[in-house]
Motif scaffolding. Structure first.
Motif, short mmCIF file in Angstrom:
data_model
loop_
_atom_site.label_atom_id
_atom_site.label_comp_id
_atom_site.label_asym_id
_atom_site.label_seq_id
_atom_site.Cartn_x
_atom_site.Cartn_y
_atom_site.Cartn_z
N GLY A 1 -18.25 8.28 -5.22
CA GLY A 1 -18.47 7.41 -6.38
C GLY A 1 -17.29 6.50 -6.67
N TYR A 2 -17.59 5.36 -7.31
CA TYR A 2 -16.56 4.34 -7.54
C TYR A 2 -15.49 4.78 -8.52
CZ TYR A 2 -19.78 3.34 -11.46
OH TYR A 2 -20.60 3.45 -12.55
N TYR A 3 -15.84 5.59 -9.52
CA TYR A 3 -14.87 5.98 -10.55
C TYR A 3 -13.70 6.76 -9.95
CZ TYR A 3 -12.82 8.42 -14.55
OH TYR A 3 -11.94 8.93 -15.46
N LYS A 4 -14.00 7.79 -9.17
CA LYS A 4 -12.94 8.61 -8.56
C LYS A 4 -12.08 7.79 -7.61
CE LYS A 4 -15.30 13.10 -8.84
NZ LYS A 4 -15.91 14.20 -8.06
N VAL A 5 -12.70 6.91 -6.84
CA VAL A 5 -11.94 6.08 -5.88
C VAL A 5 -10.96 5.18 -6.64
CG1 VAL A 5 -12.07 4.28 -4.11
CG2 VAL A 5 -13.74 6.14 -4.11
N MET A 6 -11.42 4.56 -7.74
CA MET A 6 -10.54 3.68 -8.51
C MET A 6 -9.37 4.46 -9.11
SD MET A 6 -12.93 0.81 -10.41
CE MET A 6 -13.90 1.95 -11.39
N VAL A 7 -9.64 5.64 -9.65
CA VAL A 7 -8.58 6.46 -10.25
C VAL A 7 -7.54 6.86 -9.21
CG1 VAL A 7 -8.05 8.69 -11.32
CG2 VAL A 7 -9.97 7.33 -12.17
N TYR A 8 -8.01 7.43 -8.08
CA TYR A 8 -7.09 7.87 -7.03
C TYR A 8 -6.31 6.71 -6.43
CZ TYR A 8 -9.77 12.25 -7.18
OH TYR A 8 -10.38 13.42 -7.59
N SER A 9 -6.98 5.56 -6.29
CA SER A 9 -6.32 4.39 -5.70
C SER A 9 -5.20 3.87 -6.61
CB SER A 9 -7.34 3.28 -5.44
OG SER A 9 -6.70 2.09 -5.02
N LEU A 10 -5.50 3.69 -7.89
CA LEU A 10 -4.49 3.17 -8.83
C LEU A 10 -3.30 4.13 -8.96
CD1 LEU A 10 -6.62 1.67 -11.75
CD2 LEU A 10 -5.18 0.42 -10.15
N LEU A 11 -3.59 5.41 -9.12
CA LEU A 11 -2.52 6.40 -9.29
C LEU A 11 -1.67 6.49 -8.02
CD1 LEU A 11 -1.28 8.53 -11.16
CD2 LEU A 11 -2.86 10.21 -10.18
N GLY A 12 -2.34 6.56 -6.86
CA GLY A 12 -1.63 6.64 -5.58
C GLY A 12 -0.78 5.41 -5.32
N THR A 13 -1.32 4.23 -5.65
CA THR A 13 -0.57 2.99 -5.45
C THR A 13 0.68 2.96 -6.29
OG1 THR A 13 -2.65 1.80 -5.03
CG2 THR A 13 -0.72 0.46 -5.51
N GLY A 14 0.57 3.41 -7.55
CA GLY A 14 1.74 3.45 -8.43
C GLY A 14 2.85 4.32 -7.87
N ILE A 15 2.50 5.51 -7.41
CA ILE A 15 3.49 6.44 -6.86
C ILE A 15 4.11 5.87 -5.57
CG2 ILE A 15 3.79 8.73 -5.82
CD1 ILE A 15 1.48 9.66 -7.73
N LEU A 16 3.27 5.29 -4.71
CA LEU A 16 3.76 4.75 -3.44
C LEU A 16 4.64 3.52 -3.63
CD1 LEU A 16 0.52 5.18 -1.29
CD2 LEU A 16 2.70 6.38 -0.96
N PHE A 17 4.33 2.67 -4.62
CA PHE A 17 5.18 1.51 -4.90
C PHE A 17 6.59 1.94 -5.29
CE2 PHE A 17 1.94 -2.03 -5.51
CZ PHE A 17 2.55 -2.86 -4.59
N ILE A 18 6.69 2.98 -6.13
CA ILE A 18 8.00 3.49 -6.55
C ILE A 18 8.75 4.04 -5.34
CG2 ILE A 18 9.16 5.27 -7.92
CD1 ILE A 18 6.83 4.93 -9.99
N ALA A 19 8.04 4.74 -4.46
CA ALA A 19 8.67 5.36 -3.28
C ALA A 19 9.09 4.32 -2.24
CB ALA A 19 7.71 6.37 -2.65
N LEU A 20 8.41 3.17 -2.21
CA LEU A 20 8.65 2.16 -1.17
C LEU A 20 10.09 1.64 -1.17
CD1 LEU A 20 7.03 0.66 1.07
CD2 LEU A 20 6.59 -1.15 -0.59
N GLN A 21 10.72 1.59 -2.34
CA GLN A 21 12.09 1.06 -2.43
C GLN A 21 13.12 1.92 -1.68
OE1 GLN A 21 13.89 1.54 -6.48
NE2 GLN A 21 11.93 2.55 -6.92
N PHE A 22 12.76 3.18 -1.40
CA PHE A 22 13.68 4.09 -0.74
C PHE A 22 13.56 4.04 0.79
CE2 PHE A 22 12.68 5.98 -4.95
CZ PHE A 22 13.94 5.83 -5.52
N LEU A 23 12.63 3.23 1.29
CA LEU A 23 12.48 3.06 2.75
C LEU A 23 13.25 1.82 3.16
CD1 LEU A 23 8.63 3.74 3.01
CD2 LEU A 23 10.50 5.38 3.19
#
Length: 416
Positions: free
Chosen positions: A80-102
């Motif tokens: 379903g679209y709701y779960k995909v949107m939630v996981y995508s937004l949350l995951g993107t936020g965490i990964l953006f913060i982590a990206l600066q350390f690469l």
């Protein structure tokens, strides 16, 4: 003036509360991805990557976008679209913060690939949600509202990003990007939870048709890849043309590009509202939008007068305003007969493919054959796009006549 303003506001009436919330979430998300416009500068200035390295990073960026869109469509059909949107937004936020350390070339390529894979899972899910939260007669205007949110986000994002870099450095940019995505997640959870959000168009297909078997949709996708490649020249090769061929300053180029966003913000919704009430088909309107966009390049070779760049920008802007909302509405309409996530994923992928090839192709052409020849080739691609959309229109008319003929035969059989 008051009547004109009220008429403008009337074009937004009838859209559901959920669509407005989805637009706000999209605005937060798009304004939040402010690291993207500064990515090449960050890689060159902070990490000392070569131009070749930056090119490969951008390829990893595009590849992640393609796979993310495909995966988002698959997961939307599964969970379903709701779960995909939630996981995508949350995951993107965490990964953006982590990206600066690469900081190495290989790790950053893998990091940006993963960020875009997770981030672009959001797009097909968002389109399916948009279809569910919109009445059938409001779908095109709902898409237009989302486009306004995206344009506002893309306009505000770089401006805010420039301030953050100046005051907090590039590291602050990654933190703000991540936090805004996480904030958008919490807004989504609170306002679009399936327990409270009102679905206006639930589509249940007994035997869903694969998008890969939909001939009309496949023709449409190829046309959209071409249209994407043509349109993206305004964000890569065209600024160089303004500067090198017409000697415009950065400020003047900014004003010209800003004119595009301003016209879209003011005129797109009333224009779409008016076109929806005409007898034009979606395929016919997409064709007209592609013609205007193609003409915006052809006109550049007709005169060295500075006014042609303004006329070209106006032609492209109105071409974009017509082609994009109706192409999106067309994709959502076709998706009703099959796996919605799969259909909307392929629609998103068509523009991801355009991103992979469009920028690089345009830059290589202006470097090797010059601006004038590049614009002629882009015009030829536009003509091919128009031809495909004409074939699509003819194909749909043929199918419509066949369907009508079958109904007549069935009626005659019943009378007999």
């Amino acid at each position: 003036m008051k009547t004109l303003f009220n008429n403008y506001l009337d074009t937004f009436k009838g859209l559901s509360t959920e669509v407005w919330w989805l637009s706000l979430i999209t605005l937060i998300n798009r304004a939040g991805t402010m690291v993207i416009p500064f990515l090449s500068l960050y890689l060159r200035e902070s990490l000392d990557f070569s131009f070749s390295d930056v090119g490969w990073v951008m390829s990893a960026f595009g590849l992640g976008s393609v796979i993310g869109s495909w995966l988002g469509g698959k997961l939307t059909d599964k969970i379903g679209y709701y779960k995909v949107m939630v996981y995508s937004l949350l995951g993107t936020g965490i990964l953006f913060i982590a990206l600066q350390f690469l900081t190495t070339f290989v790790t950053f390529c893998l990091g940006i690939f993963l960020v875009m894979l997770v981030a672009d899972m959001f797009r097909p899910a968002m389109f399916v949600a948009l279809s569910a939260y919109s009445k059938p007669e409001n779908k095109t205007r709902s898409v237009t509202l989302i486009r306004l949110a995206i344009n506002l986000g893309f306009s505000a994002g770089p401006a805010i990003g420039g301030i953050i870099i100046t005051t907090l450095s590039y590291g602050g940019l990654f933190w703000v990007d991540g936090i805004t995505c996480i904030a958008a997640t919490f807004v989504l959870i609170n306002v679009l939870n399936p327990k409270t959000a009102k679905t206006l168009d639930t589509v249940k297909t007994e035997n869903p048709k694969s998008a890969y078997a939909d001939k009309a949709f496949l023709i449409f996708l190829v046309a959209m890849v071409l249209f994407g490649i043509i349109f993206l020249q305004y964000f890569s090769t065209m600024p160089l043309y303004y500067k090198d061929a017409h000697m415009l300053t950065e400020f003047e180029i900014g004003v010209l590009l800003g004119m595009n966003g301003f016209i879209i913000f003011v005129f797109e919704m009333p224009l779409i509202k008016w076109l929806e009430n005409t007898t034009f088909t979606k395929s016919g309107l997409m064709l007209f939008g592609a013609i205007l966009t193609g003409l915006s390049f052809l006109i550049l070779n007709m005169s060295s007068w500075i006014g042609v760049v303004i006329i070209g920008m106006l032609l492209m802007t109105f071409g974009e305003m017509i082609a994009f909302p109706f192409s999106n509405a067309f994709a959502m309409d076709r998706a009703k007969k099959g796996n919605q996530g799969e259909y909307m994923a392929l629609y998103s992928i068509s523009f991801s493919i355009a991103h992979i090839f469009g920028h690089n192709m345009g830059l290589q052409m202006i470097d090797n054959i010059g601006f004038d020849n590049t614009w002629y080739i882009i015009t030829i691609l536009a003509a091919l796009c128009v031809f495909l959309l004409f074939l699509l229109s003819q194909f749909l008319n043929f199918k419509k006549k066949q369907k009508g003929k079958r109904k007549e035969e069935e009626t005659e059989t019943l009378w007999i």
